[in-house]
Scaffold this motif. Structure first.
Motif, mmCIF file in Angstrom:
data_model
loop_
_atom_site.group_PDB
_atom_site.id
_atom_site.type_symbol
_atom_site.label_atom_id
_atom_site.label_comp_id
_atom_site.label_asym_id
_atom_site.label_seq_id
_atom_site.Cartn_x
_atom_site.Cartn_y
_atom_site.Cartn_z
ATOM 1 N N TRP A 219 0.813 -1.213 0.000
ATOM 2 C CA TRP A 219 0.000 0.000 0.000
ATOM 3 C C TRP A 219 0.854 1.274 0.000
ATOM 4 O O TRP A 219 0.546 2.238 -0.703
ATOM 5 C CB TRP A 219 -0.866 0.025 1.261
ATOM 6 C CG TRP A 219 -2.297 -0.352 1.100
ATOM 7 C CD1 TRP A 219 -2.930 -1.394 1.717
ATOM 8 C CD2 TRP A 219 -3.308 0.302 0.328
ATOM 9 N NE1 TRP A 219 -4.251 -1.426 1.369
ATOM 10 C CE2 TRP A 219 -4.512 -0.388 0.528
ATOM 11 C CE3 TRP A 219 -3.304 1.418 -0.513
ATOM 12 C CZ2 TRP A 219 -5.707 -0.013 -0.089
ATOM 13 C CZ3 TRP A 219 -4.500 1.801 -1.128
ATOM 14 C CH2 TRP A 219 -5.669 1.094 -0.911
ATOM 15 N N THR A 241 -6.746 3.136 -4.539
ATOM 16 C CA THR A 241 -7.897 2.425 -3.987
ATOM 17 C C THR A 241 -7.600 0.928 -4.004
ATOM 18 O O THR A 241 -6.482 0.515 -4.335
ATOM 19 C CB THR A 241 -9.170 2.750 -4.784
ATOM 20 O OG1 THR A 241 -10.298 2.190 -4.113
ATOM 21 C CG2 THR A 241 -9.107 2.209 -6.203
ATOM 22 N N ARG A 242 -8.607 0.165 -3.619
ATOM 23 C CA ARG A 242 -8.492 -1.296 -3.608
ATOM 24 C C ARG A 242 -9.512 -1.891 -4.576
ATOM 25 O O ARG A 242 -10.596 -1.345 -4.774
ATOM 26 C CB ARG A 242 -8.757 -1.839 -2.200
ATOM 27 C CG ARG A 242 -8.747 -3.377 -2.134
ATOM 28 C CD ARG A 242 -9.264 -3.881 -0.802
ATOM 29 N NE ARG A 242 -8.337 -3.642 0.287
ATOM 30 C CZ ARG A 242 -7.294 -4.421 0.575
ATOM 31 N NH1 ARG A 242 -7.026 -5.476 -0.172
ATOM 32 N NH2 ARG A 242 -6.528 -4.151 1.599
ATOM 33 N N ARG A 247 -8.521 -8.275 -4.828
ATOM 34 C CA ARG A 247 -8.115 -7.647 -3.565
ATOM 35 C C ARG A 247 -6.867 -6.780 -3.688
ATOM 36 O O ARG A 247 -6.264 -6.393 -2.693
ATOM 37 C CB ARG A 247 -7.891 -8.709 -2.465
ATOM 38 C CG ARG A 247 -9.085 -9.582 -2.172
ATOM 39 C CD ARG A 247 -8.756 -10.593 -1.083
ATOM 40 N NE ARG A 247 -9.775 -11.624 -0.990
ATOM 41 C CZ ARG A 247 -9.575 -12.816 -0.423
ATOM 42 N NH1 ARG A 247 -8.383 -13.097 0.096
ATOM 43 N NH2 ARG A 247 -10.553 -13.694 -0.375
ATOM 44 N N GLN A 249 -4.302 -3.599 -4.481
ATOM 45 C CA GLN A 249 -4.288 -2.139 -4.303
ATOM 46 C C GLN A 249 -3.762 -1.505 -5.586
ATOM 47 O O GLN A 249 -2.849 -2.044 -6.222
ATOM 48 C CB GLN A 249 -3.413 -1.766 -3.111
ATOM 49 C CG GLN A 249 -3.920 -2.303 -1.785
ATOM 50 C CD GLN A 249 -3.097 -3.463 -1.269
ATOM 51 O OE1 GLN A 249 -1.888 -3.486 -1.382
ATOM 52 N NE2 GLN A 249 -3.757 -4.448 -0.691
#
Length: 304
Positions: A219, A241-242, A247, A249
């Motif tokens: 992240w 964002t994710r 799943r 990033q």
């Protein structure tokens, strides 16, 4: 049979000087070769000669290269592609700089794939003898390497079948019109190994590129990349964002020619016996952008 990874993405750019500033100075790729109208790059943690090729003259994808584990895999993939109904031609060593013999064909989605076993080994920027965790003097984002791509096709289900039967890929995530067995496919995310996806396909025009992506660690690196994009006036499409799907990033952004790029981190480990994650259309916004839970028009319509 073993397709190990996407070896290279070869894309067109409108202005080679502007593109070089983006991919070398902002993304931090290393130039390995240049010839009239083309430049070749690799990431710091890639060992083969190149993973990105920029060709001046337009926008969009020219072709993708796929590296296989054994030379015998070329014959097997040729046989499978021909059985699927695809015309296959042989390519010779040197047609692509520092790439060995291989095969070339156009997929049912009208994308050109090249499959090869040999590439000139350059080595990573940290070497293999007591290597450091990363090079001391990274430039810009300092991406380690190419990760995946997303393309469009009129027949997503047909492309999933092609990638399964010819490349031994399997689906990790899928968007379907319903949960019924005969549902149509809106998108599929596919791989041959533990990588969450090497190639994704969504419904759209034949032969188009949605994006190609570079891997990052976590992240914090995704956020740092977004900061650098602001510093360098890189147009950001979405993020940080994710994804719900994979799943991962992410930040999506555009190179100076309008080709969409992505930096991608995270995601879970894929296995062939893991059940496919199935998403339905009413949750697609959350699947693509987990936080905002909605799609913007540009993300679904801008292709090159």
């Amino acid at each position: 049979m073993g397709v190990m990874r996407m070896g290279y993405a070869h894309v067109r750019v409108t202005d080679l000087a502007e593109a070089k500033a983006h991919y070398a100075n902002t993304m931090g790729l290393y130039e390995t070769h240049a010839e009239d109208g083309r430049v070749y790059y690799k990431g710091w943690d890639e060992w083969d000669h190149h993973s990105v090729v920029l060709e001046e003259g337009g926008v969009g994808v020219v072709k993708f290269g796929w590296k296989v584990r054994y030379s015998s895999d070329l014959d097997e993939i040729e046989r499978r592609a021909q059985a699927f109904g695809v015309t296959v031609e042989r390519m010779s060593r040197g047609e692509n700089p520092e790439i060995g013999d291989g095969i070339r064909f156009t997929t049912p989605s009208e994308h050109v794939f090249e499959v090869y076993h040999e590439a000139t080994l350059i080595g990573t920027e940290v070497g293999t003898h007591n290597p450091d965790a990363f090079p001391r003097h990274l430039v810009g984002v300092g991406v380690p390497g190419l990760d995946h791509a997303l393309i469009t096709a009129e027949d997503v289900k047909g492309m999933e079948r092609f990638l399964t039967e010819v490349f031994d890929f399997y689906a990790t995530e899928r968007v379907q019109t319903s949960l019924e067995d005969d549902a149509d496919y809106i998108g599929t995310w596919m791989t041959s190994n533990n990588q969450i996806h090497q190639l994704a396909v969504i419904g759209g025009p034949q032969g188009k590129l949605h994006h190609f992506a570079f891997k990052l660690g976590d992240w914090s690196e995704v956020g740092h990349a977004a900061d650098l994009f602001s510093m360098d006036d890189v147009p950001i499409d979405v993020g940080p964002t994710r994804h719900g799907i994979t799943r991962g990033q992410t930040v999506y952004f555009f190179d100076p020619s309008g080709n969409r790029n992505e930096v991608f981190a995270g995601g879970y480990l894929a296995y062939p016996d893991r059940p496919v994650h199935v998403w339905t259309p009413e949750q697609l916004g959350k699947g693509i952008f987990y936080h905002a839970r909605e799609l913007n028009d540009r993300f679904t319509t801008v292709l090159t």
